[in-house]
Design an enzyme around this catalytic site. Structure first.
Site, mmCIF file in Angstrom:
data_model
loop_
_atom_site.group_PDB
_atom_site.id
_atom_site.type_symbol
_atom_site.label_atom_id
_atom_site.label_comp_id
_atom_site.label_asym_id
_atom_site.label_seq_id
_atom_site.Cartn_x
_atom_site.Cartn_y
_atom_site.Cartn_z
ATOM 1 N N CYS A 1 56.822 48.956 -73.600
ATOM 2 C CA CYS A 1 57.746 47.908 -73.161
ATOM 3 C C CYS A 1 57.115 47.031 -72.079
ATOM 4 O O CYS A 1 56.750 47.526 -70.994
ATOM 5 C CB CYS A 1 59.029 48.558 -72.650
ATOM 6 S SG CYS A 1 60.073 47.493 -71.646
ATOM 7 N N CYS B 1 59.039 46.958 -68.810
ATOM 8 C CA CYS B 1 58.835 48.203 -68.063
ATOM 9 C C CYS B 1 57.545 48.111 -67.242
ATOM 10 O O CYS B 1 57.499 48.501 -66.072
ATOM 11 C CB CYS B 1 58.761 49.405 -69.002
ATOM 12 S SG CYS B 1 60.247 49.638 -70.017
ATOM 13 N N CYS C 1 85.627 58.209 -71.705
ATOM 14 C CA CYS C 1 85.462 59.316 -70.757
ATOM 15 C C CYS C 1 85.437 58.790 -69.330
ATOM 16 O O CYS C 1 86.035 59.377 -68.419
ATOM 17 C CB CYS C 1 84.173 60.080 -71.040
ATOM 18 S SG CYS C 1 84.057 60.762 -72.713
ATOM 19 N N CYS D 1 80.091 57.699 -72.773
ATOM 20 C CA CYS D 1 81.376 57.358 -73.398
ATOM 21 C C CYS D 1 82.286 56.563 -72.451
ATOM 22 O O CYS D 1 82.639 57.033 -71.369
ATOM 23 C CB CYS D 1 82.059 58.657 -73.837
ATOM 24 S SG CYS D 1 83.835 58.527 -74.115
#
Length: 439
Positions: free
Chosen positions: A55, A58, A194, A191
């Protein structure tokens, strides 16, 4: 030959740069083998970069990230995960692009996504901000959140410390092999639902403390238990009733997702499984504390002396009290009884006994107030009395002196009829009586 040479150069570049950071950097290399222990179970705040060696963004971040790690050294930990080698770990944390930066702060199971400028200064400031939140939580009565549910965050209401972290290793011992009642959330760190549930889950755990335990299990990490209980979506919530249980004991939670929904649903389930409270004889100070301390109300009955009411009579009254205890068991009151005359100071304090036995008083130990049964000592009479009290009706009076009197230690009833003491016999045959004293 040319293609092989190019391929060789490409492979060399990739293999030589599998890690963007070396051991001499202040960036800690994180892997699936050390991540839980090093990051999730530690007390430190962590900044973690999820990267891929190929990347370009990165690679551009490397000098700034190194600089941030050096600046934060000794204050906040900085780590990096090579997602080419740790695909499963990166997948567990919902990494969809590179580089992805997450700050594991007040709640390690719900890291904060960093979306700021990719400079050392901005990264460091964001990390310090999360550290301040953690400190604020602790000073405000909260915890680090290391045992909280997957969606909990540092700003959640209620202490996330009340949510117990469950794993494949401890699940059976803590949940299945315990007598406790449990609600367990199976979650995934990435999630969204969540995360939304988190503050409500933490607040509900605090309100249900002492009645229902709330746990959270990261189903992306602890897949054995998630599979065992058929978890296919997140969050999945399972209810485990109190007492002996096995894997078939779990019930699906079908309530709402607010803290009040969770609390009401759990209490309804919990109360259905509450055993009938024992009507305990008041034989000592310890019995009084164990039975009524921390209870909303304490129901105190004074039954006739065993010489005035035999075993059958007394058991009849105790059956009435047991029936009433079962009827009002969801109130979680304490139930005591004593024999008339055995605790005279208590009778005087509660104005019991002046109108005969049996008698009953209900005491609120926190407010130091009591109410007397004025009707009949029968199922109907007691039910009407307790029903009024449960609705906040009925006459109350302050306990004299704002404290309960000394409780005397007495022998527990043996379940038998009472017996009068044997009279001594006197032989008067040798006694000389004058005329005035003749029998």
């Amino acid at each position: 030959m040319i293609l092989r040479a190019v391929a060789g150069i490409f492979l060399l570049c990739v293999s030589g740069s599998l890690a963007l950071y070396s051991s001499s950097d202040d960036v800690v290399a994180l892997t699936a083998a050390n991540f839980d222990k090093t990051v999730l179970k530690s007390d430190e705040v962590w900044v973690v970069e999820f990267y891929a060696p190929f990347c370009g963004h990165c690679r551009n971040l490397v000098p700034e990230y190194r600089k941030a790690a050096t600046a934060l050294k000794g204050v906040i930990k900085v780590g990096g995960i090579n997602c080419e080698e740790e695909q499963s770990l990166c997948g567990q944390h919902g990494v969809r692009g590179y580089p992805t930066l997450k700050i594991f702060g007040a709640n390690k199971r719900s890291p904060v996504d960093y979306n700021g400028q990719r400079t050392a200064k901005d990264i460091a400031e964001a990390a310090l901000s999360e550290a301040k939140k953690k400190i604020k939580n602790i000073l405000g009565g909260g915890g680090s959140g290391s045992s909280s549910s997957g969606g909990s965050d540092s700003g959640s209401n209620g202490s996330s410390d009340e949510v117990i972290e469950l794993t494949d290793a401890n699940f059976d011992k803590l949940v299945l092999q315990s007598e406790d009642t449990w609600l367990v959330e199976f979650f995934a760190p990435w999630c969204g639902h969540c995360k939304n549930l988190a503050p409500h889950w933490a607040k509900a755990a605090k309100e249900l403390k002492g009645k229902v335990k709330l746990g959270a299990l990261d189903a992306t990490v602890h897949q054995v238990k998630a599979s065992q209980f058929g978890v296919q979506g997140y969050p999945t919530i399972k209810y485990f009733p109190g007492g002996p249980k096995d894997r078939n004991s779990a019930e699906d939670y079908d309530g709402g997702r607010t803290s009040s929904d969770i609390v009401n649903w759990a209490l309804e389930k919990y109360s259905d499984n509450i055993p009938t409270p024992e009507v305990v004889q008041l034989t000592s100070e310890k019995v009084a504390r164990d039975t009524c301390e921390n209870k909303p109300l304490c129901v105190v009955s004074v039954l006739p002396h065993i010489l005035d009411c035999n075993a059958e009579c007394r058991n009849r009254y105790l059956r009435i009290l047991t029936t009433m205890g079962d009827k009002y068991k969801k109130k979680q009151w304490g139930w005591l009884w004593t024999e008339g005359g055995a605790q005279l100071e208590l009778e005087s304090t509660l104005d019991i006994g002046g109108f005969g036995y049996p008698a009953m008083a209900v005491v609120n130990l926190k407010k130091m107030k009591y109410s007397l049964l004025r009707g009949s000592f029968s199922e109907d009479g007691i039910n009407e009395f307790l029903r009024d009290l449960s609705f906040g009706r009925g006459h109350t009076a302050p306990v004299k002196g704002a404290e309960l009197p000394k409780i005397h230690s007495v022998e527990a009833w043996d379940g038998k009829d009472g017996q009068l003491p044997e009279e001594e016999e006197y032989d008067l045959s040798d006694v000389d009586l004058d005329e005035k004293d003749e029998l």
